[in-house]
Design an enzyme around this catalytic site. Structure first.
Site, short mmCIF file in Angstrom:
data_model
loop_
_atom_site.label_atom_id
_atom_site.label_comp_id
_atom_site.label_asym_id
_atom_site.label_seq_id
_atom_site.Cartn_x
_atom_site.Cartn_y
_atom_site.Cartn_z
N HIS A 85 -6.52 -25.08 -2.45
CA HIS A 85 -6.73 -23.94 -1.57
C HIS A 85 -6.47 -24.31 -0.11
O HIS A 85 -6.73 -25.44 0.32
CB HIS A 85 -8.16 -23.41 -1.70
CG HIS A 85 -8.49 -22.92 -3.07
ND1 HIS A 85 -9.67 -22.27 -3.36
CD2 HIS A 85 -7.81 -22.96 -4.24
CE1 HIS A 85 -9.70 -21.94 -4.63
NE2 HIS A 85 -8.58 -22.36 -5.19
N GLU A 98 -11.47 -16.21 -14.87
CA GLU A 98 -10.70 -16.45 -13.66
C GLU A 98 -9.26 -16.83 -14.00
O GLU A 98 -9.01 -17.61 -14.92
CB GLU A 98 -11.34 -17.57 -12.83
CG GLU A 98 -10.63 -17.80 -11.51
CD GLU A 98 -11.40 -18.70 -10.57
OE1 GLU A 98 -10.77 -19.26 -9.65
OE2 GLU A 98 -12.63 -18.86 -10.74
N HIS A 116 -14.24 -20.52 -15.12
CA HIS A 116 -12.91 -21.03 -15.47
C HIS A 116 -12.85 -21.14 -16.99
O HIS A 116 -13.71 -21.79 -17.59
CB HIS A 116 -12.69 -22.40 -14.85
CG HIS A 116 -12.61 -22.38 -13.35
ND1 HIS A 116 -12.33 -23.52 -12.61
CD2 HIS A 116 -12.76 -21.39 -12.45
CE1 HIS A 116 -12.32 -23.22 -11.32
NE2 HIS A 116 -12.58 -21.93 -11.20
N HIS A 150 -10.56 -13.73 -5.62
CA HIS A 150 -10.73 -14.94 -4.82
C HIS A 150 -9.53 -15.00 -3.89
O HIS A 150 -8.40 -15.19 -4.35
CB HIS A 150 -10.74 -16.19 -5.70
CG HIS A 150 -12.05 -16.44 -6.38
ND1 HIS A 150 -12.18 -17.33 -7.42
CD2 HIS A 150 -13.28 -15.95 -6.15
CE1 HIS A 150 -13.44 -17.35 -7.82
NE2 HIS A 150 -14.13 -16.52 -7.06
N GLU A 152 -12.70 -18.66 -0.75
CA GLU A 152 -13.01 -20.02 -1.18
C GLU A 152 -12.13 -21.01 -0.42
O GLU A 152 -11.72 -22.03 -0.95
CB GLU A 152 -12.76 -20.19 -2.68
CG GLU A 152 -13.65 -19.37 -3.57
CD GLU A 152 -13.32 -19.62 -5.03
OE1 GLU A 152 -14.25 -19.74 -5.82
OE2 GLU A 152 -12.11 -19.69 -5.37
N ASP A 155 -3.12 -25.98 -7.65
CA ASP A 155 -4.47 -25.50 -7.34
C ASP A 155 -5.13 -26.26 -6.19
O ASP A 155 -6.11 -26.98 -6.37
CB ASP A 155 -5.36 -25.56 -8.59
CG ASP A 155 -6.77 -25.01 -8.33
OD1 ASP A 155 -6.99 -24.36 -7.29
OD2 ASP A 155 -7.65 -25.25 -9.17
N ARG A 208 -21.15 -29.56 -10.21
CA ARG A 208 -20.66 -30.73 -10.94
C ARG A 208 -21.66 -31.23 -11.98
O ARG A 208 -21.48 -32.28 -12.57
CB ARG A 208 -20.36 -31.88 -9.96
CG ARG A 208 -19.30 -31.53 -8.92
CD ARG A 208 -17.93 -31.35 -9.54
NE ARG A 208 -16.92 -30.96 -8.57
CZ ARG A 208 -15.68 -30.63 -8.87
NH1 ARG A 208 -15.29 -30.63 -10.12
NH2 ARG A 208 -14.82 -30.28 -7.93
N HIS A 214 -20.89 -18.04 -9.82
CA HIS A 214 -19.80 -18.87 -10.34
C HIS A 214 -20.40 -19.96 -11.22
O HIS A 214 -21.29 -20.69 -10.81
CB HIS A 214 -19.02 -19.49 -9.19
CG HIS A 214 -17.65 -19.97 -9.56
ND1 HIS A 214 -17.42 -20.87 -10.59
CD2 HIS A 214 -16.42 -19.66 -9.05
CE1 HIS A 214 -16.12 -21.09 -10.69
NE2 HIS A 214 -15.49 -20.38 -9.77
N TYR A 267 -18.00 -26.02 -12.48
CA TYR A 267 -16.62 -26.39 -12.80
C TYR A 267 -16.54 -27.26 -14.07
O TYR A 267 -15.51 -27.29 -14.74
CB TYR A 267 -16.01 -27.20 -11.65
CG TYR A 267 -15.79 -26.43 -10.38
CD1 TYR A 267 -15.19 -25.18 -10.39
CD2 TYR A 267 -16.17 -26.97 -9.16
CE1 TYR A 267 -14.97 -24.47 -9.21
CE2 TYR A 267 -15.96 -26.28 -7.97
CZ TYR A 267 -15.36 -25.04 -8.00
OH TYR A 267 -15.15 -24.35 -6.84
N ASP A 300 -7.53 -15.06 -8.65
CA ASP A 300 -7.50 -16.03 -7.56
C ASP A 300 -6.07 -16.10 -7.01
O ASP A 300 -5.14 -16.45 -7.74
CB ASP A 300 -7.94 -17.41 -8.06
CG ASP A 300 -8.09 -18.43 -6.95
OD1 ASP A 300 -7.08 -18.70 -6.26
OD2 ASP A 300 -9.20 -18.96 -6.76
N HIS A 314 -4.39 -19.52 -7.23
CA HIS A 314 -4.11 -19.88 -8.62
C HIS A 314 -2.91 -19.13 -9.18
O HIS A 314 -2.02 -19.74 -9.80
CB HIS A 314 -5.33 -19.60 -9.50
CG HIS A 314 -6.50 -20.47 -9.20
ND1 HIS A 314 -7.71 -20.35 -9.87
CD2 HIS A 314 -6.68 -21.46 -8.30
CE1 HIS A 314 -8.57 -21.24 -9.39
NE2 HIS A 314 -7.97 -21.92 -8.44
#
Length: 276
Positions: free
Chosen positions: A226, A142, A107, A211, A256, A224, A37, A67, A70, A176, A179
């Site tokens: 999970h 992704e 992303h 993913h 994930e 989205d 973040r 990764h 985000y 993913d 997704h």
């Protein structure tokens, strides 16, 4: 043998992640390059990397997946936000040279009202700016669920980005499962057709990582969220089909799901036991 792992905390370094992966029955893993973040990146310890590479060789750990945070948005309206994404990802790719031969996933971003085509242009422009011929890391786009103004909600949008990138050999895709199902690709009912469409639009040779996540929401919800394997709308049969699908053999899987290490260990064992 299934190449499978989960997302691990990178706060204690590569060697610690490698040991945690082996502890839960994994032979690969995913990690954030920095605070997911924020922007701060922990300094890399070359000795930790050296020990990890030795450990990875001993325990057959390969193709780990980094990764990106985000918060990065390379197709933002704001020039400073775009510049921050470019600088962060360029720095991440330099840091990935400590562990060459692996993958870096991100992303694609949100066009925030500018339109998908403008977003695609900006993302590919960034990639052409930061990719280097001499790098040893494959950058993965992704697949996204399509909430809000996300770019990458369709195979066609990802293909358009890839088509515009000059160093195509340094690019790939991470699929993913949550997704793409939420985006409207029916993995549960039409797995063969979805993979055929992916192959026709993007090319299965570009699929470098999966993913594997169930979804809390119904098909084509664009939400989205999970869920644990087998506890969502995709269901166990979908994942058994993917684990054993000939077109997906050898592609690393990264969990994930909303789990702690014990939960990941159970899911890894569950998926391994599905393999025929």
């Amino acid at each position: 043998m299934l190449r499978i792992g989960c997302h691990l905390s990178s706060s204690k370094g590569f060697l610690h992640m490698g040991k945690e992966a082996v502890k839960i029955g994994a032979n690969t893993f995913q990690f954030f390059t920095r605070n997911p973040r924020g922007s701060r990146a922990k300094e890399i310890d070359p000795e930790d990397v050296r020990k990890f590479l030795e450990f990875a060789k001993e325990h057959d750990i390969c193709q780990i997946l980094a990764h990106a945070p985000y918060t990065l948005n390379p197709c933002s309206k704001d020039a400073k936000t775009r510049e921050f994404a470019w600088m962060t990802m360029e720095d991440d790719l330099k840091r990935m040279e400590y562990v060459p031969g692996n993958c870096y996933n991100f992303h694609p971003g949100s066009h925030v009202g500018q339109g998908a085509q403008e977003g695609i242009r900006m993302i590919s422009e960034m990639l052409n700016r930061i990719l280097k011929e001499e790098q040893h890391t494959t950058v993965l786009l992704e697949t996204m669920a399509g909430k809000g103004t996300e770019v990458g909600r369709s195979f066609e949008e990802l293909a358009q980005i890839l088509d515009r990138v000059e160093l195509k050999s340094h690019m790939g895709v991470c699929l993913d499962t949550c997704h793409v199902y939420d985006a409207g690709y029916d993995l549960a009912g039409e797995l063969d057709q979805v993979l055929e469409e992916f192959d026709q639009v993007i090319g299965l040779e570009r699929l470098k990582a999966i993913h594997m996540n169930d979804s809390k929401n119904p098909f084509a919800s664009h939400k989205d969220r999970h869920e644990k394997i087998g506890e969502g709308s995709l269901g166990l049969e979908t994942f058994e089909g993917m684990v054993n699908h000939p077109k997906l053999k050898g592609i690393p899987i990264y969990l994930e799901t909303p789990n702690e290490l014990e939960g990941y260990a159970r899911e890894i064992l569950l998926l391994r036991n599905m393999e025929k």
